[in-house]
Design a protein around this motif. Sequence first.
Motif, PDB file in Angstrom:
ATOM      1  N   ASP A 142       0.648  -1.137   0.121  1.00  0.00           N
ATOM      2  CA  ASP A 142      -0.084   0.045  -0.001  1.00  0.00           C
ATOM      3  C   ASP A 142       0.874   1.197   0.038  1.00  0.00           C
ATOM      4  O   ASP A 142       0.495   2.269  -0.301  1.00  0.00           O
ATOM      5  CB  ASP A 142      -0.877  -0.010   1.302  1.00  0.00           C
ATOM      6  CG  ASP A 142      -1.882  -1.285   1.132  1.00  0.00           C
ATOM      7  OD1 ASP A 142      -2.521  -1.360   0.309  1.00  0.00           O
ATOM      8  OD2 ASP A 142      -1.936  -1.925   2.343  1.00  0.00           O
ATOM      9  N   LYS A 143       2.079   1.270   0.610  1.00  0.00           N
ATOM     10  CA  LYS A 143       2.999   2.202   0.775  1.00  0.00           C
ATOM     11  C   LYS A 143       4.499   1.761   0.622  1.00  0.00           C
ATOM     12  O   LYS A 143       4.577   0.427   1.016  1.00  0.00           O
ATOM     13  CB  LYS A 143       2.637   2.822   2.001  1.00  0.00           C
ATOM     14  CG  LYS A 143       2.973   4.460   2.141  1.00  0.00           C
ATOM     15  CD  LYS A 143       2.531   4.969   3.040  1.00  0.00           C
ATOM     16  CE  LYS A 143       3.274   6.676   2.814  1.00  0.00           C
ATOM     17  NZ  LYS A 143       3.400   7.297   4.227  1.00  0.00           N
ATOM     18  N   ILE A 144       5.244   2.487  -0.140  1.00  0.00           N
ATOM     19  CA  ILE A 144       6.719   2.179  -0.169  1.00  0.00           C
ATOM     20  C   ILE A 144       7.609   2.931   0.130  1.00  0.00           C
ATOM     21  O   ILE A 144       7.393   4.263  -0.154  1.00  0.00           O
ATOM     22  CB  ILE A 144       6.961   1.659  -1.527  1.00  0.00           C
ATOM     23  CG1 ILE A 144       6.036   0.353  -1.914  1.00  0.00           C
ATOM     24  CG2 ILE A 144       8.379   1.388  -1.705  1.00  0.00           C
ATOM     25  CD1 ILE A 144       6.180   0.120  -3.585  1.00  0.00           C
ATOM     26  N   LEU A 145       8.637   2.588   0.897  1.00  0.00           N
ATOM     27  CA  LEU A 145       9.777   3.392   1.441  1.00  0.00           C
ATOM     28  C   LEU A 145      10.953   2.968   0.846  1.00  0.00           C
ATOM     29  O   LEU A 145      11.305   1.561   0.857  1.00  0.00           O
ATOM     30  CB  LEU A 145       9.860   3.294   2.948  1.00  0.00           C
ATOM     31  CG  LEU A 145      10.923   4.215   3.758  1.00  0.00           C
ATOM     32  CD1 LEU A 145      10.185   5.727   3.694  1.00  0.00           C
ATOM     33  CD2 LEU A 145      11.275   3.589   5.063  1.00  0.00           C
ATOM     34  N   ALA A 146      11.737   3.730   0.076  1.00  0.00           N
ATOM     35  CA  ALA A 146      13.088   3.393  -0.359  1.00  0.00           C
ATOM     36  C   ALA A 146      14.176   3.974   0.408  1.00  0.00           C
ATOM     37  O   ALA A 146      14.311   5.208   0.949  1.00  0.00           O
ATOM     38  CB  ALA A 146      13.082   3.988  -2.023  1.00  0.00           C
ATOM     39  N   ILE A 147      14.987   3.124   0.709  1.00  0.00           N
ATOM     40  CA  ILE A 147      16.299   3.506   1.609  1.00  0.00           C
ATOM     41  C   ILE A 147      17.555   3.226   0.678  1.00  0.00           C
ATOM     42  O   ILE A 147      17.462   2.045   0.102  1.00  0.00           O
ATOM     43  CB  ILE A 147      16.358   2.916   2.889  1.00  0.00           C
ATOM     44  CG1 ILE A 147      16.210   1.294   2.759  1.00  0.00           C
ATOM     45  CG2 ILE A 147      15.022   3.522   3.691  1.00  0.00           C
ATOM     46  CD1 ILE A 147      16.576   0.905   4.202  1.00  0.00           C
ATOM     47  N   ASN A 148      18.681   3.786   0.959  1.00  0.00           N
ATOM     48  CA  ASN A 148      19.889   3.476   0.608  1.00  0.00           C
ATOM     49  C   ASN A 148      20.956   3.919   1.353  1.00  0.00           C
ATOM     50  O   ASN A 148      20.734   5.056   2.086  1.00  0.00           O
ATOM     51  CB  ASN A 148      19.983   4.191  -0.857  1.00  0.00           C
ATOM     52  CG  ASN A 148      21.457   3.286  -1.544  1.00  0.00           C
ATOM     53  OD1 ASN A 148      21.909   2.513  -1.140  1.00  0.00           O
ATOM     54  ND2 ASN A 148      21.587   3.877  -2.668  1.00  0.00           N
ATOM     55  N   HIS A 149      22.026   3.346   1.754  1.00  0.00           N
ATOM     56  CA  HIS A 149      23.026   3.693   2.775  1.00  0.00           C
ATOM     57  C   HIS A 149      22.441   4.039   3.848  1.00  0.00           C
ATOM     58  O   HIS A 149      22.832   5.067   4.701  1.00  0.00           O
ATOM     59  CB  HIS A 149      23.854   4.911   2.282  1.00  0.00           C
ATOM     60  CG  HIS A 149      24.487   4.542   0.827  1.00  0.00           C
ATOM     61  ND1 HIS A 149      25.324   3.457   0.684  1.00  0.00           N
ATOM     62  CD2 HIS A 149      24.543   5.238  -0.553  1.00  0.00           C
ATOM     63  CE1 HIS A 149      25.791   3.364  -0.547  1.00  0.00           C
ATOM     64  NE2 HIS A 149      25.368   4.475  -1.323  1.00  0.00           N
ATOM     65  N   GLY A 150      21.630   3.445   4.361  1.00  0.00           N
ATOM     66  CA  GLY A 150      20.827   3.454   5.912  1.00  0.00           C
ATOM     67  C   GLY A 150      19.892   4.949   5.790  1.00  0.00           C
ATOM     68  O   GLY A 150      19.607   5.300   6.982  1.00  0.00           O
ATOM     69  N   MET A 151      19.715   5.200   4.544  1.00  0.00           N
ATOM     70  CA  MET A 151      18.879   6.630   4.864  1.00  0.00           C
ATOM     71  C   MET A 151      17.698   6.693   3.629  1.00  0.00           C
ATOM     72  O   MET A 151      17.577   5.989   2.788  1.00  0.00           O
ATOM     73  CB  MET A 151      19.478   7.938   4.419  1.00  0.00           C
ATOM     74  CG  MET A 151      20.681   8.299   5.558  1.00  0.00           C
ATOM     75  SD  MET A 151      21.671   9.668   5.243  1.00  0.00           S
ATOM     76  CE  MET A 151      23.040   9.300   4.224  1.00  0.00           C
ATOM     77  N   VAL A 152      16.515   7.119   4.207  1.00  0.00           N
ATOM     78  CA  VAL A 152      15.437   7.314   3.226  1.00  0.00           C
ATOM     79  C   VAL A 152      15.901   8.293   2.141  1.00  0.00           C
ATOM     80  O   VAL A 152      16.344   9.360   2.062  1.00  0.00           O
ATOM     81  CB  VAL A 152      14.223   8.046   4.233  1.00  0.00           C
ATOM     82  CG1 VAL A 152      12.998   8.010   3.294  1.00  0.00           C
ATOM     83  CG2 VAL A 152      14.085   7.082   5.376  1.00  0.00           C
ATOM     84  N   ILE A 153      15.290   7.616   0.942  1.00  0.00           N
ATOM     85  CA  ILE A 153      15.437   8.183  -0.291  1.00  0.00           C
ATOM     86  C   ILE A 153      14.363   8.496  -0.964  1.00  0.00           C
ATOM     87  O   ILE A 153      14.165   9.498  -1.795  1.00  0.00           O
ATOM     88  CB  ILE A 153      16.665   7.727  -1.251  1.00  0.00           C
ATOM     89  CG1 ILE A 153      16.253   6.140  -1.573  1.00  0.00           C
ATOM     90  CG2 ILE A 153      17.664   7.704  -1.037  1.00  0.00           C
ATOM     91  CD1 ILE A 153      16.909   5.584  -2.588  1.00  0.00           C
ATOM     92  N   ALA A 154      13.442   7.784  -0.749  1.00  0.00           N
ATOM     93  CA  ALA A 154      11.869   8.226  -1.284  1.00  0.00           C
ATOM     94  C   ALA A 154      10.698   7.467  -0.349  1.00  0.00           C
ATOM     95  O   ALA A 154      10.971   6.377   0.229  1.00  0.00           O
ATOM     96  CB  ALA A 154      12.004   7.730  -2.798  1.00  0.00           C
TER      97      ALA A 154
END
Lengths: 233, 335
Positions: free
Chosen positions: A221-233
């Motif tokens: 229903d909802k998506i969280l994108a992370i990279n290098h331990g940080m939220v990117i989207a």
Amino acid sequence: MEHPKEDFVVLETGNCLMAYFEARKISKFFGGLAAVNGVSFKVEQGQIYGLIGPNGSGKTTIFNLINAYFPLTKGEILFEDQKISGLKTHQICQRGIGRTFQIVKPLKRMSVLDNVIASAFLRVRRKQDAVAVAEEAIEFCGLTAYKDKLAKSLPIAMRKRLEITRSLATKPKLLLLDETAAGLNPSEVEQAIEIIKKIRDSGITIVIVEHIMRVIMSISDKILAINHGMVIA
Amino acid sequence: MKRVYVPLALLIVLILFPLVVTDAYYQHLMILVLLWVAIGSGWNLISGYTGQVLFGAAAFFGVGAYTAALLLSKLDVSAWWGLPLGGLVAVLIAFPFGWICFRLRGPYFALATLALNEIFRHIATIWESLTEGMVGILVMQTFISKIPYYYIALALAAGSVIMIDVVTRSRLGYYFVSIREDQDAAESMGINTVYYKMISLCLSACVIGLAGALYTNYMGFIDPKVVFSLHDISIMAILVGIVGGVSTVYGPAMGAFIMVAIQEVFRSGGFGLLVKLGKATGWPVMATVTKYVSEAHVLSFGLLVIFVILYLPNGVVGDWSTLRKTLLFWKRETA
Ligand SMILES: Nc1ncnc2c1ncn2[C@@H]1O[C@H](COP(=O)(O)OP(=O)(O)OP(=O)(O)O)[C@@H](O)[C@H]1O
Ligand SMILES: [Mg+2]
């Protein structure tokens, strides 16, 4: 579950509605490496919440923080209006947060049924009740044919399913699924998606980590994108 | 059905045993076997089922034994009170010990129990004003006949086997085995692993402590070398556990029987066979052989461990079906 009074932490909710589950600026440093760095997110009850990100971006570590497998370096975690960071792993499970392991951890020298009975004992005391809960969970996940097999003899797809079954038997309200579709063939992936949807339909909130975009897109229903331990989207 | 009948038949045989076999020597051996059934069961619970290897069973055995002996020598209370108290004191030691050690995982627990064993042996040796040190403590035996001891030992052995059977089929048993298989998974299933490891250890310590107290009453004499012995108690407990079959209910019973027999063969030089052989042949070399054989039991224990691990990794009870097949096969070959 009932909680002793002093466990309650009254939160300053301000004007906004409290989220069902909330991570507030959680961080985890391994020595100098920031595996998770100030990640915040909220999950509403009944949602399937997707976490995506490349290898090593900190997804599993986030689960390990929620489930208190690692202590938080910074930040706090709230569930059902209470602070749960600081509790022990088994207490988190008692509060109603179940998880599966990306690198599966079957109780190898126990049968599938015994694996699930052991976790069913969290909510019931009597053996026959635990067996009933376990059999129901096994049926739900379609593992009935493997019920009496030793866990170590299962193929990978069934091991992944055993992970889900075992955590379902603890009657979680929130379930953390870590790459349950990884390493499966297309038809097994379809079955996994069906199971996850069925779990959501039974009223359990889900946070899911998945590499296969098709899976996460089709169910979240909802998506969280992370990279290098940080939220990117 | 078989689950109930076979043990029941065995129990009846054991109840009748001292009435049929009146030779005190064999009654003595059977009492030892029964004591070892209890110790082996205790070891099996924490090590076999819960996966926390107990290297120092003698710590709890010796504490139980000394509790009984000191009750009499210091407080003039019958050493029989040592039975419940011996179990209790062993638990009182197991509790803080587990509380400290179970926070760590891996081999720490095993090593710490080894240390505990040695610490208690030293305390019992050095604290002469309390324990008489190396001199040991003499306790007058209550009965001349072996039969009362036999039945008390039988009750203890049967009790510990039943305890294991009940516990392992309950919630506790499921938790113990889960902890053995994967502590992280167990924690994530809501199991408080530290707490349940402690419960397992306390149950084990209680049974082993009881056995120690009975030993004092039966043998009538203890000293630190005997009851805190690393090889004759601690290693023997491991052997009883693994020879019979780790985490099987009847494994320790089988293991106790085999190990006491083997120990006796060595101690007595093949039940005096070697001595007889020496006399018959008149070879002086036989005397030397006899001496070495009776001293070689520690070595032979080591060899036995290797044999069991290589050929019967699940012990005699655990690998029973394999063993039977092999034996049947041999018979067919020779026939
Ligand atoms: N126990 C640990 N000790 C040290 N570093 C760790 C530990 N666990 C994870 N890391 C590091 O933290 C970072 C994030 O790892 P994590 O397993 O959370 O990634 P992930 O997003 O789950 O990756 P994948 O998609 O491969 O599962 C990686 O750089 C990893 O090497
Ligand atoms: Mg991962």
